[in-house]
Motif scaffolding. Sequence first.
Motif, PDB file in Angstrom:
ATOM      1  N   HIS A   1       0.786  -1.134   0.110  1.00  0.00           N
ATOM      2  CA  HIS A   1       0.048   0.021  -0.050  1.00  0.00           C
ATOM      3  C   HIS A   1       0.678   1.289   0.071  1.00  0.00           C
TER       4      HIS A   1
ATOM      5  N   ARG B   1      -7.370   5.853 -12.569  1.00  0.00           N
ATOM      6  CA  ARG B   1      -7.477   4.942 -11.237  1.00  0.00           C
ATOM      7  C   ARG B   1      -8.567   5.689 -10.341  1.00  0.00           C
TER       8      ARG B   1
ATOM      9  N   HIS C   1     -11.835   4.711 -11.637  1.00  0.00           N
ATOM     10  CA  HIS C   1     -12.296   3.186 -11.342  1.00  0.00           C
ATOM     11  C   HIS C   1     -12.561   3.043  -9.868  1.00  0.00           C
ATOM     12  N   ASN C   2     -11.938   3.346  -9.063  1.00  0.00           N
ATOM     13  CA  ASN C   2     -12.182   3.332  -7.489  1.00  0.00           C
ATOM     14  C   ASN C   2     -13.534   3.848  -7.088  1.00  0.00           C
ATOM     15  N   GLU C   3     -13.702   4.962  -7.574  1.00  0.00           N
ATOM     16  CA  GLU C   3     -14.940   5.834  -7.496  1.00  0.00           C
ATOM     17  C   GLU C   3     -16.230   5.099  -8.016  1.00  0.00           C
TER      18      GLU C   3
ATOM     19  N   ILE D   1     -16.360   1.529  -8.705  1.00  0.00           N
ATOM     20  CA  ILE D   1     -16.429   0.280  -7.803  1.00  0.00           C
ATOM     21  C   ILE D   1     -17.108   0.422  -6.485  1.00  0.00           C
ATOM     22  N   ASN D   2     -16.716   1.724  -5.883  1.00  0.00           N
ATOM     23  CA  ASN D   2     -17.489   2.138  -4.689  1.00  0.00           C
ATOM     24  C   ASN D   2     -18.796   2.483  -4.775  1.00  0.00           C
TER      25      ASN D   2
ATOM     26  N   LEU E   1      -5.319  -0.106 -11.892  1.00  0.00           N
ATOM     27  CA  LEU E   1      -5.849  -1.303 -11.080  1.00  0.00           C
ATOM     28  C   LEU E   1      -5.020  -1.514  -9.935  1.00  0.00           C
ATOM     29  N   GLN E   2      -3.736  -0.820  -9.851  1.00  0.00           N
ATOM     30  CA  GLN E   2      -2.925  -0.947  -8.732  1.00  0.00           C
ATOM     31  C   GLN E   2      -2.634  -2.560  -8.509  1.00  0.00           C
TER      32      GLN E   2
END
Lengths: 306, 188
Positions: free
Chosen positions: A109, B79, B82-84, B86-87, B162-163
């Motif tokens: 992280h 990124r 994408h995260n927003e 999915i949330n 996507l980390q």
Amino acid sequence: MHMNNDAKEHNQHDISAQVMDRIEREHVVPRARWKFEFIHYALLALWGAAVCAGAAVTSALLFVFSNVDWYFYPLVYGSLTVFFFQTLPSLWIIMFALYLFAAYHTLRHTKRGYRLPMPAVLAVSALGSIFGGLTLYGAGFGYVLDQQIGEYIPFHNPILMEEQEAWTDPERGLLVGEVLAINEEDKTFQLQTFEGQAWTVFGGDLDQMDWQILPHFRHVRLVGLPVVEGSTTTTFRACFVFPWEVAGDIPGMPPPFPHEELMLMHPPGEFSTDAFLPPPETNLSLERSNECRAIEPYGMPVINAY
Amino acid sequence: MQDTDVRTDEAIVRDTLAQKEHFAVLIHRYEIRLTRYIKRLGVKRIEDIEDLLQNIFMNTYRNLNSFDKNLSFSSWIYRIAHNETINFFRRHSARPEGNLVEDGDAILELMQSEFDTAVVAETALNAALVSRALQALDTKYREVLILRYFEERGYQDISDILQLPMGSVATLLYRAKKKLQHELAYIR
């Protein structure tokens, strides 16, 4: 087409205007860079802490493995299975796995930690812990953790206590303790167990090598037979003597035995570990008394107390 | 309004940190692309898309100081998008409902580059079938196929969005294509 483009441009302007208006209205400002840097370095520090904790646990594991009774397990524990489960350092193994898990997740992280493949992260973290653990073990920290701190951890029995308990079983012909006094004329010596019980040990069956071990090793373990006298038993017939050694304790502590003295008195190799093992079984029956002839230092003893 | 600003994204970020009005240029530059991306991920309603877009740009602005210059700005904002998204699905316990038929060209390219000619011949005439098969995939497989073939992203970009490690991206893509083949066979 011209109207569609105008509609699109109108929408774009709307979104842009909405966002800028909201930034203005809610007084939104970008979060300070130092907060992100702090989180990144805090995660790195946590990873380092996890690796260090893994190193501490590794030193305890090394201490356990170097003090476990690999030679005598058939005698003391009976079978490999019992020996394995009785001495397995489950606590330290579980803690090592937990610290490795924590190390992986904290590193992952960090800013660019996600780019690192999992096997590489686990390998680097584990190797860091192992090398750190070797250093800590050499400094005696494994002894401190397993023996002195481990004593207070519930459901955990330090390895030295485990071995002491296993070897303090006179009914099975096993004794361990400190040699207090030696009388070579009578071929007897006094032994005090770790629990404080005093024993008179008859050493008529011991050979010259055994009698040399006694004065040089403060603590010894005996394989033999208890001698029953009336309703009490505080006399023991020793058939074999082995040193009681602690590997990986704190450097500078008074040694349980003066290894260096012993090495100077005798040629190199004469008192190697193998030299403390009894000669091949084929010779034993001729040299030992009737009682000791039945005793095998590595197998289950046949008790013929008298 | 066409984007006539010649500055790089990174330069605009730098200017925005000094003066917030420059941020409007970034919004203008990325609004259409992100709208298309959110739709491809499965957000259907116009109102939800607009709300999401606002949240994405607000988060981008709040976190401007965390932008890592070793990344491309494009990957970084994708990124966040994408995260927003999915949330959004998690908050509304919603399932993605995208329709990728209008991306017919991208679908054809996917089919031609990755599957044998027999499969391509049969499915090239039916982008709707492929779109259905894509929607049936798990999110992790669908999103990596969308990034690779619809957003035309390279492995490094997908890794940054996507980390995930690049090796994991390659594995995911391989498995996603296998799953898509299987799904196509099942639907047919």
